[in-house]
Enzyme design. Structure first.
Site, PDB file in Angstrom:
ATOM      1  N   ASP A   1      -3.602   3.651   4.787  1.00 27.52           N
ATOM      2  CA  ASP A   1      -3.021   2.478   4.151  1.00 27.52           C
ATOM      3  C   ASP A   1      -1.533   2.781   3.970  1.00 27.52           C
ATOM      4  OD1 ASP A   1      -2.504   0.104   2.943  1.00 27.52           O
ATOM      5  OD2 ASP A   1      -4.126   0.223   1.476  1.00 27.52           O
TER       6      ASP A   1
HETATM    7  C1  BGC Z   1      -2.541  -2.938   1.697  1.00 25.44           C
HETATM    8  C2  BGC Z   1      -3.210  -3.066   3.038  1.00 25.44           C
HETATM    9  C3  BGC Z   1      -2.258  -3.706   4.024  1.00 25.44           C
HETATM   10  C4  BGC Z   1      -0.993  -2.890   4.094  1.00 25.44           C
HETATM   11  C5  BGC Z   1       0.036  -3.448   5.048  1.00 25.44           C
HETATM   12  C6  BGC Z   1      -1.173  -2.270   1.791  1.00 25.44           C
HETATM   13  O1  BGC Z   1      -0.505  -2.369   0.573  1.00 25.44           O
HETATM   14  O2  BGC Z   1      -3.359  -2.223   0.810  1.00 25.44           O
HETATM   15  O3  BGC Z   1      -4.391  -3.823   2.922  1.00 25.44           O
HETATM   16  O4  BGC Z   1      -2.867  -3.838   5.270  1.00 25.44           O
HETATM   17  O5  BGC Z   1      -0.400  -2.828   2.810  1.00 25.44           O
HETATM   18  O6  BGC Z   1       0.585  -4.616   4.557  1.00 25.44           O
END
Ligand code: BGC
Length: 754
Positions: A231
């Site tokens: 993530d």
């Molecule tokens: C989120 C993810 C997301 C990523 C990219 C993170 O803060 O938890 O679900 O895909 O950001 O935007």
């Protein structure tokens, strides 16, 4: 085109390989031009494209390209329709091809442990079976276009508070039965191209550097073949992460962690083959996309229609006391800011820049003439005396009042949790006031997670629209006016109040969250506690009625190696076409271990014309009956009876039948001097010896028990004495001098190997 990726990797320098394992920038992977490796883009996800061409962020702050916002998972899961979710994935996959996106960052399958999790709108369900089936279907759809998915957030990421550091403390059985199966199902059925590991720790270890999670379970057990990405910002220590199975760090690391990888290979603390393998996995996915490019145009208008259809098939009619559908000849008033400005998606990284948004007031125009009173704003909690008075007056003068209520944006979002489960106070108050003057009041809810409904008994109609996506406004109107017959079912329990929730006392802790309710999440808890709920899991009404009959099991006896085919007839007994979700729950009657009263193990959605009957068939296997045995570290279905329950909801079971299952696997015997005698007697392998010891005990105690008259039963049976003996550890037989310790130890050892 067959590519020799090993050969390609062997041509890369150490620096190029390390560089391949982190992003170029926020959304791209790095290229190696001299070897023909392109820079590809990944994008959020999950319910539409958030492709940022300009300024990038992972919080949904900066603008992305105009796209279609489909219903978020909170709603689409309520369709209980694999084909529909596949179609949603298919549409998103085409859009990704049209916009050069190689991986869509979704689906998000975390279990809704508490209604307070700020991100519940992105998640499917409180039930792992439904979440897994829904995710697998979505993945199939997207990947049918050779666009990757990234199933997320792996794993046990169930609150937003301190999501980047908090440890989810979950026991092994609970992880296996509740928090991992949605990922497992999706991996086994649909091979997502990528998995996104979560920010949090699990039992003290960051998901991003957890070899048990990322390698042992994900790859060795489930057979995952793609790559694991972090993530955004979830990497704690890069080299341990890479060793644990985290292939790609996102977003860019500014080169810092690439250098750490290079240094670790150079000083021998990281085996270069681990790096090579990660690079090969990443390149395989990149080239799968690149070698299968499709020419697609962005068909926004057509996709908007798909978004509407998905919303229509998913919204849940919770209550209807002969007040719906509305007719165009009735004098109806729409009340509430959400009628004009619906809340149709959540905040954060999944936020879509919708090219168009339908609202109910506009959408109703072609169908009926309605009046409108704002009553309250959709964006804040403020009781405006003037607006409220106008709304009450308008409601009084109408045949029926429809209140468009819901949670303002600020009430729930990625990044923080809700602090309570209520609607804005101004709304609860106005709903009550309107229900007092207007007997035909209907409430439509716009929310990403359940709300308490203190006025539930005062209104006649209730539609849970959740967050409907950009076409939700017209979907609501089509359902209200009966253009569409509702067929959604709740993918989560709506409890009466927040404090009823099983995680209530152990949610949103800062450093460690104890998942002490274990496997008793959602309906598994409410059923075990026999609690009243507002609306149960699986509930949802239709404008027609269905009859269930003719439940058949293809066998009444089976082993855990067999499958069981269950069939049931469903008839549309009303006067309009409709769809019903037939739900199959399994109840373990063996009493071997504490388990939920019932668990969802199958469902099918059927479409029926008035009077029509269809036979629905579902197949169960060992896993449908099994629980996770932490002695075996494996799934185990105990021998005994199981009830197959067929229902229209988890609390509306229409038909039942029993099947007897015989396990082909024996649990290991752990016999010690402290094993209770009763355990020896209960197991066929040790029964004979157990009874022998019991006889000795009975003889020893018989003068005492007759003196104190323990058994006053003339039949000579002595249940009380038997129970006491059964609970006695076998070492007591030694201390009473009934057998020598050596003989007992020898015998127990001999039996243990059985
Ligand atoms: C989120 C993810 C997301 C990523 C990219 C993170 O803060 O938890 O679900 O895909 O950001 O935007």
């Amino acid at each position: 085109m067959e590519r020799n990726l090993k050969e390609l990797v062997s041509q890369m320098t150490l620096e190029e390989k390390a560089g391949m394992c982190s992003g170029l920038d926020f959304w791209h992977l790095k290229s190696v031009d001299r070897l023909g490796i392109p820079s590809v883009m990944v994008s959020d996800g999950p319910h539409g494209l958030r492709k940022q061409d300009d300024k990038a962020d992972h919080l949904g702050i900066n603008e992305s390209i105009k796209a279609v916002c489909f219903p978020p998972a909170v709603l689409s899961a309520c369709s209980f329709d694999r084909d529909l979710l596949r179609e949603l994935g298919d549409t998103v996959g085409k859009e990704a091809q049209a916009t050069d996106v190689s991986v869509v960052l979704g689906p998000a399958v975390n279990i809704k442990r508490s209604p307070l999790c700020g991100r519940n709108f992105e998640y499917y369900s409180e039930d792992p079976y439904l979440a897994g089936e829904s995710a697998a279907a979505f993945i199939d759809g997207v990947q049918s276009h050779h666009v990757g998915t990234s199933i997320k957030h792996f794993a046990a990421n169930n609150q937003e508070l301190n999501r980047m550091s908090c440890s989810s403390e979950v026991d092994e059985r609970t992880l296996r039965e509740i928090y991992l199966p949605a990922f497992e199902t999706a991996v086994k059925k649909s091979q997502p191209y990528t998995v996104m590991c979560s920010y949090n720790k699990i039992n003290g270890t960051y998901a991003s550097e957890n070899p048990w999670l990322l390698t042992e379970v994900l790859r060795d057990e489930w057979g995952f073949e793609g790559y694991v990405m972090s993530d955004w910002g979830a990497v704690n220590e890069r080299v341990p992460g890479l060793k644990a199975g985290l292939d790609l760090e996102m977003p860019a690391s500014g080169g810092m962690t690439d250098r750490e990888i290079v240094a670790a290979v150079q000083d021998g603390s990281l085996d270069e083959s681990v790096l090579d393998q990660a690079v090969e996995r990443i390149l395989r996915i990149t080239f799968t996309w690149l070698d299968n490019r499709e020419k697609q145009n962005l068909t926004l208008e057509a996709d908007h229609e798909t978004a509407r259809r998905i919303a229509e098939e998913s919204m849940v009619l919770l209550k209807n006391e002969n007040v719906l559908p509305l007719s165009s000849s009735e004098n109806v008033v729409f009340i509430g800011g959400f009628a004009k400005k619906p809340r149709y998606q959540g905040g954060g990284s999944s936020h879509i820049n919708s090219f168009r948004v339908d609202n109910a007031l506009e959408a109703v125009k072609g169908i009926a003439e309605v009046s409108y009173a704002e009553g309250f704003s959709s964006s804040k909690d403020f009781y405006d005396e003037k607006l409220a008075a106008e709304a009450v007056e308008a409601a009084k003068n109408a045949d029926k009042a429809v209140i468009f209520a819901g949670l303002p944006d600020s009430f729930e979002s990625e990044g923080y949790d809700r602090s309570h489960m209520r609607l804005p106070e101004c709304q609860d108050r106005l709903i009550r006031e309107i229900a007092e003057v207007q007997p035909n009041t209907i409430v439509v809810l716009h929310n990403g997670s359940p709300v308490e409904m203190p006025w539930k008994d005062d209104v006649k109609g209730l539609l849970e629209a959740y967050l409907g996506g950009q076409a939700g406004g017209s979907a609501v109107v089509n359902i209200l006016y009966g253009k569409v017959n509702p067929s959604g079912k709740l993918a989560e329990t709506l409890s009466l109040k927040l404090s009823d929730n099983p995680s209530y006392l152990n949610f949103a802790e800062k450093e460690k969250v104890n998942y002490s309710e274990g496997v008793f999440v959602g309906y598994r808890y409410y059923d075990a506690k026999e609690m009243e709920v507002a609306f149960p899991f699986g509930h949802g009404l239709s404008y027609t009625t269905f009859k269930y009959s003719n439940l058949k099991l293809d066998r009444t006896e089976m082993t855990d190696q067999d499958t069981l085919t269950v069939s049931v007839d469903v008839t549309n007994t009303g006067d309009r076409a409709g769809k019903e979700v037939v739900q199959l729950y399994v109840s373990d009657l063996t009493g071997t271990v504490r388990r939920p009263v019932k668990e969802l193990k199958g469902y099918e959605k059927v479409s029926l014309e008035p009077g029509e009957t269809k036979t629905v068939t579902m197949t169960l296997d060992k896993r449908s009956f099994a629980w996770y045995n932490t002695d075996l570290h494996d799934w185990y279905a105990s021998s005994g009876d199981y009830e197959i329950l067929i229902g229209a909801s988890s609390r509306d079971i229409r038909l039942k039948k029993i099947v007897h299952l015989v396990s082909t696997r024996l649990l290991p015997l752990h016999l010690t001097l402290n094993t209770p005698l009763g355990e020896l007697i209960a197991d066929d392998r040790t029964k004979e010896f157990g009874l022998f010891l019991k006889k000795k005990m009975d003889e020893f105690f018989s003068p005492v028990s007759s003196a104190v008259n323990l058994s006053d039963d003339e039949s000579g049976e002595d249940p009380m004495g038997d129970a006491i003996v059964a609970a006695t550890p076998v070492r007591n037989v030694v201390s009473f001098g009934l057998i020598s310790k050596e003989d007992l130890v020898k015998k127990l050892k001999e039996l243990s190997s059985k």
